[in-house]
Design an enzyme around this catalytic site. Sequence first.
Site, PDB file in Angstrom:
ATOM      1  CG  HIS A  13      -1.079  -1.094   6.426  1.00 48.45           C
ATOM      2  ND1 HIS A  13       0.009  -1.805   6.906  1.00 48.45           N
ATOM      3  CD2 HIS A  13      -1.545  -0.376   7.465  1.00 48.45           C
ATOM      4  CE1 HIS A  13       0.195  -1.513   8.184  1.00 48.45           C
ATOM      5  NE2 HIS A  13      -0.726  -0.653   8.554  1.00 48.45           N
ATOM      6  CB  SER A  36      -2.297   2.266   9.526  1.00 47.42           C
ATOM      7  OG  SER A  36      -1.602   3.385  10.053  1.00 47.42           O
ATOM      8  CG  ASP A  37       2.832  -0.514  12.975  1.00 46.06           C
ATOM      9  OD1 ASP A  37       3.361  -1.608  13.236  1.00 46.06           O
ATOM     10  OD2 ASP A  37       3.086   0.539  13.607  1.00 46.06           O
ATOM     11  CD1 TRP A  38       6.532   5.229  11.762  1.00 49.93           C
ATOM     12  CD2 TRP A  38       5.462   5.848  13.617  1.00 49.93           C
ATOM     13  NE1 TRP A  38       7.062   6.420  12.177  1.00 49.93           N
ATOM     14  CE2 TRP A  38       6.416   6.841  13.311  1.00 49.93           C
ATOM     15  CE3 TRP A  38       4.668   6.038  14.748  1.00 49.93           C
ATOM     16  CZ2 TRP A  38       6.582   7.994  14.080  1.00 49.93           C
ATOM     17  CZ3 TRP A  38       4.838   7.171  15.518  1.00 49.93           C
ATOM     18  CH2 TRP A  38       5.774   8.133  15.183  1.00 49.93           C
ATOM     19  CG  ASP A  86       3.324   0.434   8.135  1.00 48.22           C
ATOM     20  OD1 ASP A  86       3.234   0.024   9.295  1.00 48.22           O
ATOM     21  OD2 ASP A  86       4.409   0.485   7.514  1.00 48.22           O
TER      22      ASP A  86
END
Length: 729
Positions: free
Chosen positions: A267, A289-291, A293
């Site tokens: 990220h 984004s992922d969770w 992150d």
Amino acid sequence: MNAQAASEAVEDRVEELLSEMTLEEKVGQMTQIDFSVVGVPVAPGEEPPIDRARLEDAVINRHVGSILNTPFTPFNKAIPIETWRKITAAIQETSSRTRLKIPVIYGIDAIHGATYTQGSVLFPQAISMAATFNPELSFKEGEITAREVRASGLHWNFSPVMDIGRQPLWPRLWETYGEDVHLASVMGTAYIKGHQGDDFSAPDKVPTCLKHYVGYSFPINGKDRTPAWIGERMLREYFLPTFEAGVQAGSPTIMVNSAEVDGIPGHANYQYLTTILRGELGFKGIAVSDWEDIKRLYTRDRLAASPKEAVKIAVMAGVDMSMVPFDFTFYDLLVELAQAGEVPMSRIDEAVSRILTVKFQTGLFDPERPVLPVEGHFATPEALETNRQAARESIILAKNDNHILPLKKDARILVTGPTANLLSVMNGGWTITWQGDNESLYPQDKLTVFEALQKKSAGKVTYVGGQAFNDPIDIGKVVAEAKNHDYVLLALGEKPYTETLGNIDSLMLDQAQIDLANAVIASGKPVILLTLGGRPRIITAIADKVPGVILGFLPGMEGGEAIADILYGDYNPNGKLPISYPRNTNDIVLYDHKPIETFESNTYKPLYPFGHGLSYTTFETRGLSVDKARIRGDENIAVHVTVKNTGMLKGKETVLLYLNDVAASVTRPVKQLKAFRKVELEPGQEQSLSFTLTPRDLSFIGVDMKRIVEPGEFKVMVGNETAGFFVTE
Ligand code: GLC
């Protein structure tokens, strides 16, 4: 309206809308929250589990543009499709009361079907879809998944995983299409095309999401969300090409790698997220984004000195939307950063334009558009049959000494082992719940391996084992029962898991499974070993002592029936390994290894190699030839071969075409899969196949990190034949 005109129309509408938006409305579009932020515990079946006041606050006051996930509170499981339709209707009604009426886009993990919609068609997981080597089935899985996601009122699927599965310890290996770039690219793009069609604003199509960009699947120690060290050449040879294929297939969103590569968190990686993704791959969609992150750049990675700096780093690196997920901190901090001029409005406009574009492309701005009716689009008989066929074609017959298989219907079979009588072990994570391990929530009408055998049997099928995966099994009882049966089906493997909860320290099986196996083998009865689970656990000592081995991996909800069909010979198996099945837990050499890995005492000695898979009939290939002995570096070359069913049964066979660049300025793999074709042949029938290899197929990443085709000798291999050609200047 043609595609160009449609694209320009969307551009105009985005530009116009953007010009009317306030800073807060723009930042809201970049904010994605988990459903729980607006959810409320209500008894299932009552009104949608939404807290109206919190929903209004999120969507109207904070201008939130996206919501994700199943209502973990209160359900934490799949919910009825009617509840989903109420939830998404309530959210869209609320967004229609915002100043600019920008609809919320609802994202869900529909990893092997509509995970969180009760009664949905749940396919073999990606590793098993790859084992079918059948792109048509992947295309159909995409079509069916999209229909069932839309029928649930949902709009965006965080799938497919385009990570390459080259680290067998990794707890998400099974979410990948295996270790090979070509196979993963073909299966992943087929899924995308089925899922999106030519226009994903259609009522039965849904945008996909390529994940997890990039290099997430190769943690050095095999544990999820731990460092990967991937040099640029490896990145460009193995980890970027599947994402490049996904971008070219038209996927409009990517999800960012949750871990770090070469010390840089996904990220925070401007080079990956902007220079390469936008500049080289030409990706124009959303980078989500992922969770949590972005926060983790501060809370975990210690890259950012504060939560605000984390937001600035991620947005400036190229993340367009934050999966926050539990609060409005991203929103508040980014508004502050923009007002202070630390994040230029141009960057915010760029991100919001991408988000609005995907919303227009998804048809969300068309208020009249009805949600796809459930009737005729959800869990249809055709979809069920497609899933059953996918399950059958995913099963790999790895060993069949003395034709011990198939078994006669009147055979007396003792069935035992932790994966013999559960549905969850055939489905893995992302099934009804995040971890997929709540067996009590699985549909009662689906059959475990034992139940399917019992249903089809004309003889005696006995189960000795527990109710849950970790239940102790009475070995004395198993051995005693074995005496009264002709065969033992020993079902071993793994319980379901995903992400860090699936981290392990070794691929070895647990001792209880090994003890059970040894006792069963000592009984003297012929044993068929069946494995189920997401990773290739080490079974060498067992497999060497039994006549039959079937590798099931994660065949999905129809897996039990598919395995029974194969055990009784009602279906002729044709699955092939999409990974190298290791002989030992630290002997991880992949099929496309370098010459040095098989030099002198070094060897590629998997228990079963990539591409391995037997049939109840036999096939042979012959007459491998190329249409030219010499080609220029910018020319295609045609490859021909004939495949024949030399046995007594109809069957499917996948012909695998490998290439070796004999000598090059960068060491080349001893072979790489460049094409494959699956054919069905009657006994005695043969078929001539032709393949075209392009300059891209012959290319590699040169010393200067640029993709090149180098003059020299090349070989193509099919079966035990080789044919050569030269590339001239
Ligand atoms: C998870 C996973 C990702 C998933 C996302 C939303 O952390 O890494 O694959 O799509 O969160 O559930």
